[in-house]
Design a protein around this motif. Structure first.
Motif, mmCIF file in Angstrom:
data_model
loop_
_atom_site.group_PDB
_atom_site.id
_atom_site.type_symbol
_atom_site.label_atom_id
_atom_site.label_comp_id
_atom_site.label_asym_id
_atom_site.label_seq_id
_atom_site.Cartn_x
_atom_site.Cartn_y
_atom_site.Cartn_z
ATOM 1 N N ASP A 50 -6.081 69.798 67.479
ATOM 2 C CA ASP A 50 -6.762 69.428 66.067
ATOM 3 C C ASP A 50 -5.765 68.096 64.638
ATOM 4 O O ASP A 50 -4.736 67.986 65.451
ATOM 5 C CB ASP A 50 -7.368 70.702 65.069
ATOM 6 C CG ASP A 50 -6.108 71.132 64.612
ATOM 7 O OD1 ASP A 50 -5.070 71.029 64.628
ATOM 8 O OD2 ASP A 50 -6.368 72.626 64.131
ATOM 9 N N GLN A 51 -6.881 68.336 64.076
ATOM 10 C CA GLN A 51 -5.597 66.644 63.318
ATOM 11 C C GLN A 51 -4.690 67.854 62.405
ATOM 12 O O GLN A 51 -4.148 66.886 61.152
ATOM 13 C CB GLN A 51 -6.365 66.434 62.120
ATOM 14 C CG GLN A 51 -7.641 65.627 62.320
ATOM 15 C CD GLN A 51 -8.536 64.803 61.031
ATOM 16 O OE1 GLN A 51 -9.247 65.428 60.281
ATOM 17 N NE2 GLN A 51 -8.710 63.731 61.633
ATOM 18 N N GLN A 85 -18.092 69.012 56.504
ATOM 19 C CA GLN A 85 -18.787 69.068 57.832
ATOM 20 C C GLN A 85 -19.627 69.857 58.559
ATOM 21 O O GLN A 85 -20.103 69.706 59.902
ATOM 22 C CB GLN A 85 -17.007 69.623 58.379
ATOM 23 C CG GLN A 85 -16.108 68.481 58.639
ATOM 24 C CD GLN A 85 -14.168 69.185 58.507
ATOM 25 O OE1 GLN A 85 -13.816 68.342 58.861
ATOM 26 N NE2 GLN A 85 -14.491 70.518 58.646
ATOM 27 N N ASN A 136 -11.566 73.247 57.186
ATOM 28 C CA ASN A 136 -10.480 71.914 56.857
ATOM 29 C C ASN A 136 -8.882 72.524 55.917
ATOM 30 O O ASN A 136 -8.905 73.092 55.116
ATOM 31 C CB ASN A 136 -10.859 70.833 55.574
ATOM 32 C CG ASN A 136 -10.204 69.944 54.035
ATOM 33 O OD1 ASN A 136 -9.799 70.120 53.614
ATOM 34 N ND2 ASN A 136 -9.973 68.753 55.407
ATOM 35 N N SER A 148 -9.335 69.702 60.087
ATOM 36 C CA SER A 148 -9.036 68.695 60.106
ATOM 37 C C SER A 148 -8.322 69.314 58.842
ATOM 38 O O SER A 148 -7.899 69.691 58.090
ATOM 39 C CB SER A 148 -10.848 68.179 59.157
ATOM 40 O OG SER A 148 -10.939 68.975 58.561
ATOM 41 N N MET A 199 -11.855 62.659 62.308
ATOM 42 C CA MET A 199 -12.400 63.164 62.013
ATOM 43 C C MET A 199 -13.768 63.614 62.788
ATOM 44 O O MET A 199 -14.025 64.443 63.773
ATOM 45 C CB MET A 199 -12.218 63.995 60.668
ATOM 46 C CG MET A 199 -13.083 65.409 60.377
ATOM 47 S SD MET A 199 -14.827 65.240 60.546
ATOM 48 C CE MET A 199 -15.010 64.706 58.683
#
Length: 275
Positions: free
Chosen positions: A17-18, A39, A94, A115, A126
Motif C-alpha cells: 500500500d501507500q 475512495q 487512509n 492510502s 492510489m
C-alpha cells in the motif's frame, strides 16, 4: 456411484500500500469495507456495487449507495463490531482520515490497505493501485488518465503561484489547510500561494490577527468539514476588507478519488469568478 467434485481454491495475492505496508488479500476481494468517502466513491465508479459491503456515515456518493449500504461509523470512530459483522475480506483506509489505533486493531483481524495522499500524483497512484487491488485495472487507468489530462490544462497557472490565499476548513477556532495537504497542492496548481503553508501544523489554528497579517488576496471558505455559508463572508470581510472571499465546494478541492474528474471544470469557473 462416483461423484464429481468441484474444488474451489482461494487465490491470495500480496500488495504494497501507500504506507509501504505489505497486505495479503484473498483476490479478487468480494467483501470490501471502505473507511474513506472519496475512495468509496472510487470503488463504485470502478463498478464494485456488490463488493462494497460497508462504508462510513460520510460516504454520501452515490446517494443511492449511501442509503443502501451498512454504515460502520465515522472515519475517526469506526465501530469494529459492526465491521466484524460484515465479514470483510478487505478494508481500505487512509493515513490522514482514519484513526491509527483503530486501523492497527483492524489490521490484526483483516487485510487493511492504506492510502497516503498529499498531492495529485499520490491520488493518481492510489487510483491505479486500488484498480489492481480490486481487479479493475483498466477502469482505474481510464479514470486516472482522464484526471491527469484535465489537470494538465492548469499547468500554466501552477508554475509560479503568486496570488496569496487562505483556505479555511473550520470556524471557532479558524482552521486552515496548511503544508503537505492535498488542498495545498490543489491551490498551488490553481496559481494560489497558500500563506498558511508556512505554519507548523498541516491544519493550523489561526487567529483573526494572523489572517489580517497574511493580507490574503483570496479567502476560500470550504463547504466541508465546516459548513460555511454566505453569512460567514461578512464576518471574514470585516477582518480582511481587501480580500475576495469565496464559498467553495470542499469535495472538489479535497476528495482525491474519482470525483477529481469534475474538479478542473469547477476550478476554471472559480478562477473566472475571482478574476
Amino acid at each position: 456411484m462416483r461423484r464429481n467434485h468441484i474444488f474451489v481454491f482461494e487465490m491470495k495475492r500480496l500488495f504494497t500500500d501507500q504506507m509501504n505496508r505489505s497486505v495479503e488479500v484473498a483476490w479478487p476481494p468480494k467483501r470490501i469495507v471502505s473507511l474513506v468517502p472519496s475512495q468509496t466513491e472510487l470503488l463504485y465508479d470502478l463498478g464494485l456495487h456488490n463488493e462494497v459491503v460497508g462504508q462510513t456515515l460520510f460516504c454520501i456518493h452515490p446517494p443511492e449507495m449511501h442509503e443502501l449500504k451498512p454504515r460502520i461509523g465515522g472515519t475517526k470512530n469506526v465501530n469494529i463490531e459492526t465491521v466484524a459483522a460484515l465479514q470483510p475480506d478487505l478494508i481500505i483506509g487512509n493515513k490522514e482520515e482514519n484513526d491509527r489505533q483503530t486501523i492497527e486493531a483492524l489490521a490484526k483481524l483483516y487485510p487493511v490497505w492504506m492510502s497516503n495522499i498529499q498531492t495529485l500524483e499520490d491520488a493518481l497512484e492510489m487510483i491505479n493501485l486500488i484498480g489492481e487491488l480490486v481487479n479493475r485495472p483498466t477502469e482505474a487507468q481510464l479514470i486516472a488518465s482522464t484526471i491527469q489530462q484535465s489537470f494538465s490544462t492548469l499547468l500554466a497557472n501552477s508554475q509560479q503561484p503568486t496570488v496569496k490565499s487562505v483556505y479555511l476548513i473550520w470556524r471557532k477556532p479558524w482552521m486552515a489547510a496548511g503544508h503537505d495537504t492535498f488542498i495545498n497542492d490543489m491551490l498551488n496548481r490553481l496559481g494560489f500561494h497558500n500563506v498558511a503553508q508556512s505554519l507548523d501544523s498541516r491544519y493550523p489554528e489561526i487567529t483573526d490577527q494572523q489572517i489580517q497579517s497574511f493580507q490574503p488576496d483570496v479567502i476560500f471558505l470550504s463547504s466541508e468539514p465546516y459548513p460555511f455559508k454566505a453569512k460567514h463572508i461578512e464576518e471574514l470581510q470585516a477582518i480582511c476588507p481587501q480580500a475576495t472571499i469565496k464559498l467553495v465546494d470542499g469535495e472538489l478541492f479535497s476528495w482525491y478519488g474519482s470525483r477529481l474528474v469534475h474538479s478542473v471544470a469547477y476550478f476554471k469557473e472559480l478562477l473566472i469568478s475571482i478574476c
